[in-house]
Each structure stands twice: as C-alpha cells, then as structure tokens.
Scaffold this motif. Structure first.
Motif, PDB file in Angstrom:
ATOM      1  N   GLN A 147     -12.504 -30.645 -18.167  1.00  0.00           N
ATOM      2  CA  GLN A 147     -13.781 -29.948 -18.063  1.00  0.00           C
ATOM      3  C   GLN A 147     -14.304 -29.884 -16.640  1.00  0.00           C
ATOM      4  O   GLN A 147     -14.389 -30.893 -15.938  1.00  0.00           O
ATOM      5  CB  GLN A 147     -14.820 -30.625 -18.963  1.00  0.00           C
ATOM      6  N   PHE A 152     -15.051 -24.122 -17.567  1.00  0.00           N
ATOM      7  CA  PHE A 152     -16.018 -23.912 -18.644  1.00  0.00           C
ATOM      8  C   PHE A 152     -17.110 -22.979 -18.118  1.00  0.00           C
ATOM      9  O   PHE A 152     -18.040 -23.415 -17.438  1.00  0.00           O
ATOM     10  CB  PHE A 152     -16.590 -25.243 -19.131  1.00  0.00           C
ATOM     11  N   THR A 218     -20.375 -28.066 -16.876  1.00  0.00           N
ATOM     12  CA  THR A 218     -20.348 -26.878 -17.727  1.00  0.00           C
ATOM     13  C   THR A 218     -21.068 -25.736 -17.030  1.00  0.00           C
ATOM     14  O   THR A 218     -22.148 -25.938 -16.459  1.00  0.00           O
ATOM     15  CB  THR A 218     -21.027 -27.179 -19.081  1.00  0.00           C
TER      16      THR A 218
END
Length: 252
Positions: A147, A152, A218
């Motif tokens: 991640q 993302f 994110t």
C-alpha cells in the motif's frame, strides 16, 4: 518470532483461502499466499494457473505461469482456452487471487499503463493477461498489494480489470457474474467494499499499525469502520513455512 509487514500481508492473504476451494492464482504475492495456504491450513486447496495447470502442488515458488514446476506437479494440464472457456467463464473457480500496479476506491485494477493516455503513457506495464476474466468470473476476488499513495489511487489511470466500476450496480450492468473483489489485503491491513456503496473501507489493521498510517498511504479519503479489528500475528508455523517457500525462489 518477529515478522515483517510483507510477511504479515502474505499470511493474512493465505488465511482467506479455505480447504478444498479452487483458486485461480496470479504470479508474485498471490502465488506466495496461495502456496502458503496449501502448505498450512488448506492442504486440499486446488491451485489453478493461467498456463493450464490444474491442482498443481509446486515444491517451490514458480517464477512465472510458464514455470515447468507447475506442469510437473499438476493433477492435469489443459490448454489455455480450456482453462478460460470451461473452468473460469462458467463460474467454476471459487477464488481469483490478483495483484496490480494500481487499485482505486471502487476496487478497479490497473496493470496496463501509468500516466498520459493509452497510446503514449509515462509507463507501459506488462498488461492484464487473464486478470480481466478472473475479475469478471470468479465467485470471489481477493487482491493483495503493498500500500502506498502511488498504488492506491482515487481513480486508476486505466481499468484493466473491473472491480465495481464507479459504484454499486455497475458489475450487474456489465453482466459480470462473480461477486467481485471481497478483500484487498495490504502490508498495513485489510479493506473490504462497503455493502451499500462498494467503496473500499478499512476493516482490519496489521499488528502495530495505526489508522492514520493507512489513511496516509491511500490516495483518497479512506473510509474506516467504527472499530477496526487487528489481525492475529503470524504463528511460528506460518512464518517458518513462508520463509522456506521464499527461500526456494529461483532454485532448480
């Protein structure tokens, strides 16, 4: 035993697979997780690779879908068209295990181009291969990726494999038969699509990880359930088997 974030991710991904299921496996992190599951809690997990191997039981991690170890240890080897036309498209595969370069808030995957347009991107990637069919037709799809804000993103640069399009109902409009992505497993935790909107929502944290760390990694304002759970750390057996598997990469 101490463990790394990558090891926790592989173990968490492996735990999602149950014994006796048929799993369509991608190379890389998905292959590591699927083979770990088969060697620990799911000895009868049926591994299917795009190259045409059914029920393969490699004693080392394959380098590609064309690695000879897959055919050598398979219950059966069939043609690629049969894999897709007979096994995948009719919905006979329980789990599709995928990765990618990008995933977005509605769990669409990009493994084709980054930046610019399709004709002249900043980066051209290897491509989707069989992933679009896997994403469309497996009963459930699992995604495993490291991640970061680069991977993302709020909207992928190119939709290689459809998750939920632009939201709830898009899969049905496209005639896709599988449930679509049910979990995205990363080195920081686990996200699942919201049942009402299909937008990815953080549900579980890896040990020692805070919600803020996941949100910072994110590329959109990630939603979080009221009380995220925490994954159980890897057991000594899971870590030992995982490390033995990874030590086999590239060996004859």
């Amino acid at each position: 035993m101490t463990f790394t974030a990558d090891e926790m991710m592989s173990v968490a991904a492996a735990r999602t697979l149950h014994n006796g299921a048929a799993c369509f496996v991608g190379i890389g992190l998905p292959s590591t997780a699927a083979n770990l599951a088969r060697r620990t809690h799911a000895p009868d997990l049926v591994l299917v690779y795009e190259s045409g191997t059914l029920g393969t039981k490699p004693d080392q991690l394959p380098l590609s879908i064309g690695d000879g170890i897959l055919a050598d240890t398979a219950d059966s080897v069939v043609s690629v068209p049969e894999i897709f036309n007979y096994w995948l498209q009719p919905g006979r595969i329980d789990f599709g295990f995928l990765g990618g370069a990008q995933v977005d808030k509605f769990v669409n995957i990009n493994s084709t181009v980054i930046g610019g347009d399709y004709a002249s991107p900043k980066v051209r990637l290897p491509g989707a291969g069989g992933a679009p069919e896997i994403a469309a037709n497996c009963r459930e799809v699992l995604i495993v990726m490291r991640q970061s804000t680069r991977s993302f993103v709020e909207q992928v640069d190119f939709v290689s494999s459809v998750g939920f399009g632009r939201g709830k109902g898009d899969r049905e409009k496209l005639g896709l038969q599988g449930r679509g992505p049910v979990k995205v497993i990363t080195d920081l935790g686990v996200m699942q699509p919201d049942p009402d909107t299909c937008e990815l929502t953080l549900t579980t944290l890896s040990p020692g990880v805070e919600v803020g760390q996941v949100k910072e990694a994110t590329g959109w304002d990630l939603k979080v359930v009221d009380e995220p759970g925490v994954q159980d750390p890897p057991t000594e057996t899971e870590l030992s088997v995982l490390r033995e598997l990874k030590a086999t990469i590239g060996k004859d």
